[in-house]
Design a protein around this motif. Structure first.
Motif, PDB file in Angstrom:
ATOM      1  N   PHE A  47       0.830  -1.203   0.000  1.00 22.38           N
ATOM      2  CA  PHE A  47       0.000   0.000   0.000  1.00 22.38           C
ATOM      3  C   PHE A  47       0.865   1.254   0.000  1.00 22.38           C
ATOM      4  O   PHE A  47       0.631   2.189  -0.769  1.00 22.38           O
ATOM      5  N   LEU A  48       1.891   1.292   0.864  1.00 22.20           N
ATOM      6  CA  LEU A  48       2.769   2.463   0.924  1.00 22.20           C
ATOM      7  C   LEU A  48       3.507   2.694  -0.390  1.00 22.20           C
ATOM      8  O   LEU A  48       3.591   3.823  -0.876  1.00 22.20           O
ATOM      9  N   VAL A  49       4.035   1.619  -0.960  1.00 23.61           N
ATOM     10  CA  VAL A  49       4.780   1.742  -2.211  1.00 23.61           C
ATOM     11  C   VAL A  49       3.850   2.180  -3.337  1.00 23.61           C
ATOM     12  O   VAL A  49       4.195   3.067  -4.125  1.00 23.61           O
ATOM     13  N   ASP A  50       2.663   1.582  -3.423  1.00 24.80           N
ATOM     14  CA  ASP A  50       1.713   1.944  -4.477  1.00 24.80           C
ATOM     15  C   ASP A  50       1.198   3.367  -4.322  1.00 24.80           C
ATOM     16  O   ASP A  50       1.012   4.079  -5.299  1.00 24.80           O
ATOM     17  N   THR A  51       0.960   3.786  -3.079  1.00 26.52           N
ATOM     18  CA  THR A  51       0.364   5.093  -2.824  1.00 26.52           C
ATOM     19  C   THR A  51       1.384   6.223  -2.846  1.00 26.52           C
ATOM     20  O   THR A  51       1.134   7.277  -3.429  1.00 26.52           O
ATOM     21  N   TYR A  52       2.539   6.020  -2.212  1.00 30.58           N
ATOM     22  CA  TYR A  52       3.503   7.095  -2.041  1.00 30.58           C
ATOM     23  C   TYR A  52       4.831   6.874  -2.750  1.00 30.58           C
ATOM     24  O   TYR A  52       5.702   7.732  -2.711  1.00 30.58           O
ATOM     25  N   GLY A  53       5.003   5.738  -3.398  1.00 34.87           N
ATOM     26  CA  GLY A  53       6.283   5.414  -4.027  1.00 34.87           C
ATOM     27  C   GLY A  53       6.730   6.424  -5.063  1.00 34.87           C
ATOM     28  O   GLY A  53       7.870   6.879  -5.059  1.00 34.87           O
ATOM     29  N   GLU A  54       5.839   6.789  -5.962  1.00 33.31           N
ATOM     30  CA  GLU A  54       6.192   7.752  -7.014  1.00 33.31           C
ATOM     31  C   GLU A  54       6.500   9.123  -6.420  1.00 33.31           C
ATOM     32  O   GLU A  54       7.438   9.795  -6.839  1.00 33.31           O
ATOM     33  N   TYR A  55       5.738   9.538  -5.423  1.00 29.72           N
ATOM     34  CA  TYR A  55       5.981  10.825  -4.762  1.00 29.72           C
ATOM     35  C   TYR A  55       7.359  10.839  -4.105  1.00 29.72           C
ATOM     36  O   TYR A  55       8.110  11.799  -4.240  1.00 29.72           O
ATOM     37  N   LEU A  56       7.705   9.759  -3.396  1.00 28.99           N
ATOM     38  CA  LEU A  56       8.997   9.712  -2.719  1.00 28.99           C
ATOM     39  C   LEU A  56      10.155   9.703  -3.707  1.00 28.99           C
ATOM     40  O   LEU A  56      11.187  10.314  -3.463  1.00 28.99           O
ATOM     41  N   LEU A  66      11.243  -1.827   3.875  1.00 29.87           N
ATOM     42  CA  LEU A  66      11.404  -0.572   3.149  1.00 29.87           C
ATOM     43  C   LEU A  66      12.873  -0.275   2.864  1.00 29.87           C
ATOM     44  O   LEU A  66      13.214   0.288   1.830  1.00 29.87           O
ATOM     45  N   CYS A  67      13.745  -0.670   3.773  1.00 37.57           N
ATOM     46  CA  CYS A  67      15.178  -0.444   3.586  1.00 37.57           C
ATOM     47  C   CYS A  67      15.786  -1.450   2.613  1.00 37.57           C
ATOM     48  O   CYS A  67      16.461  -1.077   1.656  1.00 37.57           O
ATOM     49  N   ASN A  68      15.570  -2.727   2.842  1.00 35.33           N
ATOM     50  CA  ASN A  68      16.264  -3.768   2.093  1.00 35.33           C
ATOM     51  C   ASN A  68      15.610  -4.148   0.777  1.00 35.33           C
ATOM     52  O   ASN A  68      16.276  -4.652  -0.110  1.00 35.33           O
ATOM     53  N   VAL A  69      14.313  -3.922   0.641  1.00 39.06           N
ATOM     54  CA  VAL A  69      13.630  -4.256  -0.602  1.00 39.06           C
ATOM     55  C   VAL A  69      13.457  -3.023  -1.479  1.00 39.06           C
ATOM     56  O   VAL A  69      13.690  -3.068  -2.682  1.00 39.06           O
ATOM     57  N   ASP A  70      13.071  -1.889  -0.861  1.00 37.72           N
ATOM     58  CA  ASP A  70      12.758  -0.690  -1.634  1.00 37.72           C
ATOM     59  C   ASP A  70      13.887   0.337  -1.658  1.00 37.72           C
ATOM     60  O   ASP A  70      13.830   1.289  -2.424  1.00 37.72           O
TER      61      ASP A  70
END
Length: 104
Positions: free
Chosen positions: A34-43, A79-83
């Motif tokens: 959810f975090l990656v889909d929702t905020y990934g592009e913004y980050l 979030l650290c090791n995968v993203d």
């Protein structure tokens, strides 16, 4: 009837009508998605300095994510090791990630 949901290289999530939608074991993967889909592009845009809402971002800026009450730190570890993001887990518990290493 049981349904199975697969999330990008993670164990399948199996749910039935009589149980919770997602088990406690798998909810960290669901929330991370959810975090990656929702905020990934913004980050990514903030890190690159291309967002219109942040005027102080530079190409060398780094986004830090604060994981408040992060428990064992599972979400922060993913979030650290995968993203490749820079999370900070704020919780008095000592993180244990052996079970995550096996899953990834």
């Amino acid at each position: 009837p049981a349904t199975t949901t697969t999330i990008a290289n993670y164990p399948p999530i199996i749910s039935t009508a009589s149980t919770r939608a997602f088990s406690r074991k798998n909810r960290v993967y669901v929330f991370r998605k959810f975090l990656v889909d929702t905020y990934g592009e913004y980050l990514k845009n903030v890190e690159n300095g291309t967002t219109t809402t942040t005027t102080t971002a530079s190409p060398s800026s780094c986004v830090t994510i604060l994981d408040v009450a992060g428990g064992k730190g599972d979400l922060s570890w993913l979030l650290c090791n995968v993203d490749g993001w820079d999370p900070i887990c704020a919780d008095p518990r000592v993180p244990k990630h052996k079970h995550l290493i096996k899953a990834v």
